[in-house]
Design a protein around this motif. Structure first.
Motif, PDB file in Angstrom:
ATOM      1  N   MET A  20      46.859 -11.220  33.406  1.00 37.69           N
ATOM      2  CA  MET A  20      48.008 -10.961  34.262  1.00 37.69           C
ATOM      3  C   MET A  20      48.746 -12.265  34.574  1.00 37.69           C
ATOM      4  O   MET A  20      48.138 -13.185  35.132  1.00 37.69           O
ATOM      5  N   PRO A  21      50.008 -12.364  34.267  1.00 35.64           N
ATOM      6  CA  PRO A  21      50.760 -13.594  34.548  1.00 35.64           C
ATOM      7  C   PRO A  21      51.134 -13.684  36.029  1.00 35.64           C
ATOM      8  O   PRO A  21      52.319 -13.622  36.397  1.00 35.64           O
ATOM      9  N   VAL A  22      50.123 -13.828  36.886  1.00 31.71           N
ATOM     10  CA  VAL A  22      50.372 -13.778  38.330  1.00 31.71           C
ATOM     11  C   VAL A  22      51.206 -14.942  38.821  1.00 31.71           C
ATOM     12  O   VAL A  22      51.747 -14.904  39.934  1.00 31.71           O
ATOM     13  N   GLY A  23      51.332 -15.997  37.994  1.00 27.25           N
ATOM     14  CA  GLY A  23      52.171 -17.115  38.393  1.00 27.25           C
ATOM     15  C   GLY A  23      53.651 -16.823  38.290  1.00 27.25           C
ATOM     16  O   GLY A  23      54.473 -17.591  38.823  1.00 27.25           O
ATOM     17  N   ARG A  24      54.005 -15.722  37.636  1.00 22.11           N
ATOM     18  CA  ARG A  24      55.413 -15.352  37.497  1.00 22.11           C
ATOM     19  C   ARG A  24      55.843 -14.464  38.674  1.00 22.11           C
ATOM     20  O   ARG A  24      55.269 -13.385  38.877  1.00 22.11           O
ATOM     21  N   PRO A  25      56.836 -14.860  39.443  1.00 19.58           N
ATOM     22  CA  PRO A  25      57.267 -14.044  40.588  1.00 19.58           C
ATOM     23  C   PRO A  25      57.622 -12.615  40.206  1.00 19.58           C
ATOM     24  O   PRO A  25      57.334 -11.677  40.950  1.00 19.58           O
ATOM     25  N   TRP A  26      58.273 -12.432  39.048  1.00 22.35           N
ATOM     26  CA  TRP A  26      58.670 -11.082  38.645  1.00 22.35           C
ATOM     27  C   TRP A  26      57.449 -10.187  38.447  1.00 22.35           C
ATOM     28  O   TRP A  26      57.492  -8.991  38.768  1.00 22.35           O
ATOM     29  N   PHE A  27      56.357 -10.770  37.912  1.00 22.10           N
ATOM     30  CA  PHE A  27      55.158  -9.967  37.700  1.00 22.10           C
ATOM     31  C   PHE A  27      54.520  -9.577  39.027  1.00 22.10           C
ATOM     32  O   PHE A  27      54.087  -8.428  39.200  1.00 22.10           O
ATOM     33  N   ARG A  28      54.452 -10.516  39.961  1.00 24.56           N
ATOM     34  CA  ARG A  28      53.864 -10.192  41.267  1.00 24.56           C
ATOM     35  C   ARG A  28      54.673  -9.102  41.959  1.00 24.56           C
ATOM     36  O   ARG A  28      54.102  -8.179  42.556  1.00 24.56           O
ATOM     37  N   ARG A  29      56.004  -9.191  41.883  1.00 19.80           N
ATOM     38  CA  ARG A  29      56.843  -8.153  42.487  1.00 19.80           C
ATOM     39  C   ARG A  29      56.585  -6.811  41.820  1.00 19.80           C
ATOM     40  O   ARG A  29      56.454  -5.782  42.511  1.00 19.80           O
ATOM     41  N   LEU A  30      56.506  -6.810  40.506  1.00 24.53           N
ATOM     42  CA  LEU A  30      56.278  -5.563  39.775  1.00 24.53           C
ATOM     43  C   LEU A  30      54.918  -4.973  40.118  1.00 24.53           C
ATOM     44  O   LEU A  30      54.796  -3.767  40.387  1.00 24.53           O
ATOM     45  N   ALA A  31      53.875  -5.799  40.118  1.00 21.61           N
ATOM     46  CA  ALA A  31      52.527  -5.321  40.406  1.00 21.61           C
ATOM     47  C   ALA A  31      52.421  -4.775  41.823  1.00 21.61           C
ATOM     48  O   ALA A  31      51.825  -3.721  42.058  1.00 21.61           O
ATOM     49  N   ARG A  32      53.009  -5.476  42.766  1.00 20.61           N
ATOM     50  CA  ARG A  32      52.932  -5.032  44.162  1.00 20.61           C
ATOM     51  C   ARG A  32      53.689  -3.719  44.360  1.00 20.61           C
ATOM     52  O   ARG A  32      53.212  -2.825  45.054  1.00 20.61           O
ATOM     53  N   THR A  33      54.863  -3.619  43.754  1.00 24.34           N
ATOM     54  CA  THR A  33      55.642  -2.386  43.890  1.00 24.34           C
ATOM     55  C   THR A  33      54.913  -1.205  43.272  1.00 24.34           C
ATOM     56  O   THR A  33      54.842  -0.115  43.856  1.00 24.34           O
ATOM     57  N   ALA A  34      54.341  -1.424  42.094  1.00 25.95           N
ATOM     58  CA  ALA A  34      53.638  -0.338  41.409  1.00 25.95           C
ATOM     59  C   ALA A  34      52.446   0.148  42.218  1.00 25.95           C
ATOM     60  O   ALA A  34      52.231   1.354  42.372  1.00 25.95           O
ATOM     61  N   LEU A  35      51.666  -0.777  42.743  1.00 26.83           N
ATOM     62  CA  LEU A  35      50.481  -0.397  43.508  1.00 26.83           C
ATOM     63  C   LEU A  35      50.868   0.257  44.835  1.00 26.83           C
ATOM     64  O   LEU A  35      50.237   1.219  45.281  1.00 26.83           O
ATOM     65  N   ASP A  36      51.916  -0.263  45.458  1.00 26.94           N
ATOM     66  CA  ASP A  36      52.333   0.277  46.754  1.00 26.94           C
ATOM     67  C   ASP A  36      52.842   1.703  46.637  1.00 26.94           C
ATOM     68  O   ASP A  36      52.715   2.501  47.578  1.00 26.94           O
ATOM     69  N   ARG A  37      53.398   2.054  45.481  1.00 23.99           N
ATOM     70  CA  ARG A  37      53.959   3.398  45.312  1.00 23.99           C
ATOM     71  C   ARG A  37      52.955   4.407  44.774  1.00 23.99           C
ATOM     72  O   ARG A  37      53.267   5.592  44.652  1.00 23.99           O
ATOM     73  N   LEU A  38      51.752   3.944  44.461  1.00 26.89           N
ATOM     74  CA  LEU A  38      50.741   4.867  43.960  1.00 26.89           C
ATOM     75  C   LEU A  38      50.330   5.854  45.041  1.00 26.89           C
ATOM     76  O   LEU A  38      50.083   5.482  46.184  1.00 26.89           O
ATOM     77  N   THR A  39      50.269   7.116  44.690  1.00 30.47           N
ATOM     78  CA  THR A  39      49.607   8.084  45.559  1.00 30.47           C
ATOM     79  C   THR A  39      48.110   7.971  45.285  1.00 30.47           C
ATOM     80  O   THR A  39      47.706   7.329  44.324  1.00 30.47           O
ATOM     81  N   PRO A  40      47.248   8.585  46.087  1.00 28.64           N
ATOM     82  CA  PRO A  40      45.814   8.429  45.862  1.00 28.64           C
ATOM     83  C   PRO A  40      45.204   9.528  44.993  1.00 28.64           C
ATOM     84  O   PRO A  40      44.395  10.325  45.456  1.00 28.64           O
ATOM     85  N   PRO A  41      45.563   9.601  43.704  1.00 31.20           N
ATOM     86  CA  PRO A  41      45.038  10.666  42.857  1.00 31.20           C
ATOM     87  C   PRO A  41      43.559  10.505  42.543  1.00 31.20           C
ATOM     88  O   PRO A  41      42.914  11.441  42.092  1.00 31.20           O
ATOM     89  N   THR A  42      43.018   9.304  42.754  1.00 28.42           N
ATOM     90  CA  THR A  42      41.620   9.068  42.414  1.00 28.42           C
ATOM     91  C   THR A  42      40.691   9.230  43.607  1.00 28.42           C
ATOM     92  O   THR A  42      39.517   8.893  43.515  1.00 28.42           O
ATOM     93  N   VAL A  43      41.202   9.706  44.737  1.00 30.23           N
ATOM     94  CA  VAL A  43      40.332  10.017  45.874  1.00 30.23           C
ATOM     95  C   VAL A  43      39.501  11.245  45.507  1.00 30.23           C
ATOM     96  O   VAL A  43      40.040  12.276  45.109  1.00 30.23           O
ATOM     97  N   VAL A  44      38.194  11.131  45.646  1.00 34.23           N
ATOM     98  CA  VAL A  44      37.305  12.194  45.197  1.00 34.23           C
ATOM     99  C   VAL A  44      37.342  13.374  46.172  1.00 34.23           C
ATOM    100  O   VAL A  44      37.732  13.242  47.340  1.00 34.23           O
ATOM    101  N   ASP A  45      36.937  14.528  45.683  1.00 28.42           N
ATOM    102  CA  ASP A  45      36.851  15.706  46.537  1.00 28.42           C
ATOM    103  C   ASP A  45      35.842  15.466  47.657  1.00 28.42           C
ATOM    104  O   ASP A  45      34.845  14.764  47.485  1.00 28.42           O
ATOM    105  N   GLY A  46      36.129  16.058  48.795  1.00 28.26           N
ATOM    106  CA  GLY A  46      35.224  15.933  49.926  1.00 28.26           C
ATOM    107  C   GLY A  46      35.532  14.761  50.833  1.00 28.26           C
ATOM    108  O   GLY A  46      34.771  14.482  51.764  1.00 28.26           O
ATOM    109  N   VAL A  47      36.653  14.087  50.564  1.00 26.23           N
ATOM    110  CA  VAL A  47      37.041  12.926  51.372  1.00 26.23           C
ATOM    111  C   VAL A  47      38.513  13.044  51.729  1.00 26.23           C
ATOM    112  O   VAL A  47      39.337  13.400  50.885  1.00 26.23           O
ATOM    113  N   ARG A  48      38.829  12.742  52.969  1.00 30.37           N
ATOM    114  CA  ARG A  48      40.218  12.696  53.421  1.00 30.37           C
ATOM    115  C   ARG A  48      40.637  11.232  53.542  1.00 30.37           C
ATOM    116  O   ARG A  48      39.925  10.433  54.149  1.00 30.37           O
TER     117      ARG A  48
END
Length: 309
Positions: A20-48
C-alpha cells in the motif's frame, strides 16, 4: 523476500495483497473514504453492531444477542498509524463477541500524519474511560475489560496499558496484542529495507512512524508514544502476543515478550512459522489463520474469565 519462506497455505493469498503506497496522500484519502463508507456485511449472525460516540470519539460496539459473559474487549484497529477503520475488523470483532459472549468496542481513532501523537492514544484512552463508565449499561463487568489491537492498534494498546498503569485506578484485565507495531527503532534499521517483507515492509513502517512521531524513527520519543521504549514494564496486565516469524515485527515482538516476562508480567508468545504481517485478515480462510485465532481466543477467554468458551 522469497515466496518459498511463506507458509504454503498463505502463498496464494499473499500474492494478491498489494503493497500500500501509504506515503501518497491520494492513497490515504482513498483508503479512508472506502473504509468509512463500508457497511458491516461481515458482522456474523447473532451479533448486533452499532456506531456510537464515546466522549467525542467514534466507536463501533458489537453486542452478542445471547450468551453474554459479562466480559469486554476494547479493540484498536491496525493501519500503520496512517489508515484504518473499525469496519476492517467487523468479522473479527463480531465473531469474538458471539463466540465469547463479550461486548467489543472498536475505536475509530484519529490518524497521522494529520493528527500525530498523542491524538490516537488520547482517543483510545477516552474510549477506555467511556467503556468503563458505560459498563453497567452494556452488561459488562468493568474489572473484566481487556485491551487489544492488531499491528499499529496493538502498539497503541500496549501504550494505553502503560498510561493507565501510571495514572492508577481501574486497570485492563489483560492485553491482546496481534502482530503489534511496538518499536520505532525497527524502522530506523535501513538494512531491513532490502529484505522486502510481505504486506508491510520497512519503508512503509518508516513512513508510519515518522508520521505518528513527527520525527525520524530512532530519535528519543515522547512518553507513551512507543511501547518498546518504556524501561519499566512491571505491574502491567498479562499479555498475549502473536506474530508470524517472517513478519517485519517478529523480532521486536519477541523481545517485548521477553522483557515483559523479565519484569514479572505473564506473557504468552505465539510465533507462527511462515506467516507474513496481518495474515489473519487477508488469509483468514486458511487453517493456519483459523488455528491462530482459536489460540488467541482461548487465551482471551481465560484472561477475561469467560466460562464455557
Amino acid at each position: 523476500m522469497e515466496l518459498a519462506k511463506v507458509h504454503p497455505e498463505l502463498r496464494r493469498a499473499v500474492r494478491r495483497v498489494p503493497l500500500m503506497p501509504v506515503g501518497r496522500p491520494w492513497f490515504r484519502r482513498l483508503a479512508r473514504t472506502a473504509l468509512d463508507r463500508l457497511t458491516p456485511p461481515t458482522v456474523v449472525d447473532g451479533v448486533r453492531s452499532a456506531d456510537s460516540t464515546a466522549d467525542g470519539v467514534a466507536v463501533r460496539v458489537y453486542r452478542p444477542e445471547t450468551g453474554a459473559s459479562g466480559a469486554g474487549l476494547l479493540w484498536i484497529h491496525g493501519g500503520g498509524l496512517v489508515i484504518g477503520h473499525p469496519s476492517q475488523d467487523d468479522r473479527f470483532c463480531s465473531s469474538t463477541a458471539r463466540d465469547l459472549g463479550m461486548v467489543v468496542v472498536s475505536v475509530d481513532y484519529r490518524l497521522a500524519p494529520e493528527a500525530p501523537f498523542p491524538a490516537a492514544l488520547d482517543d483510545c484512552a477516552a474510549a477506555w474511560e467511556w467503556f468503563r463508565r458505560s459498563a453497567a449499561d452494556l452488561g459488562v463487568d468493568p474489572a473484566r475489560i481487556v485491551v487489544g489491537g492488531q499491528s499499529a492498534g496493538g502498539g497503541i494498546a500496549a501504550c494505553l496499558t502503560h498510561r493507565l498503569r501510571d495514572s492508577g485506578g481501574l486497570q485492563p484485565r489483560a492485553q491482546l496484542l496481534v502482530c503489534p507495531m511496538l518499536d520505532d527503532r525497527t524502522a530506523a534499521r535501513t538494512e531491513l529495507d532490502e529484505v522486502g517483507h510481505w504486506v508491510w515492509n520497512n519503508g512503509l513502517n518508516r513512513f508510519g512512524w515518522r508520521s505518528y512521531l513527527g520525527a525520524e524513527p530512532g530519535a528519543a520519543p515522547a512518553p507513551y508514544s512507543v511501547a518498546a521504549r518504556r524501561d519499566d514494564l512491571r505491574g502491567l496486565p498479562p499479555a498475549w502476543i502473536g506474530v508470524g516469524d517472517i513478519d517485519l515485527f517478529s523480532e521486536e515482538d519477541a523481545d517485548y515478550a521477553r522483557r515483559l516476562r523479565a519484569a514479572g508480567v505473564a506473557c504468552e508468545l505465539d510465533i507462527v512459522p511462515g506467516a507474513p504481517h496481518g495474515f489473519t485478515s487477508w488469509g483468514y480462510r486458511t487453517s493456519v489463520a483459523e488455528h491462530f485465532i482459536q489460540r488467541s481466543r482461548a487465551w482471551l477467554a481465560r484472561a477475561a474469565a469467560v466460562e464455557n468458551a
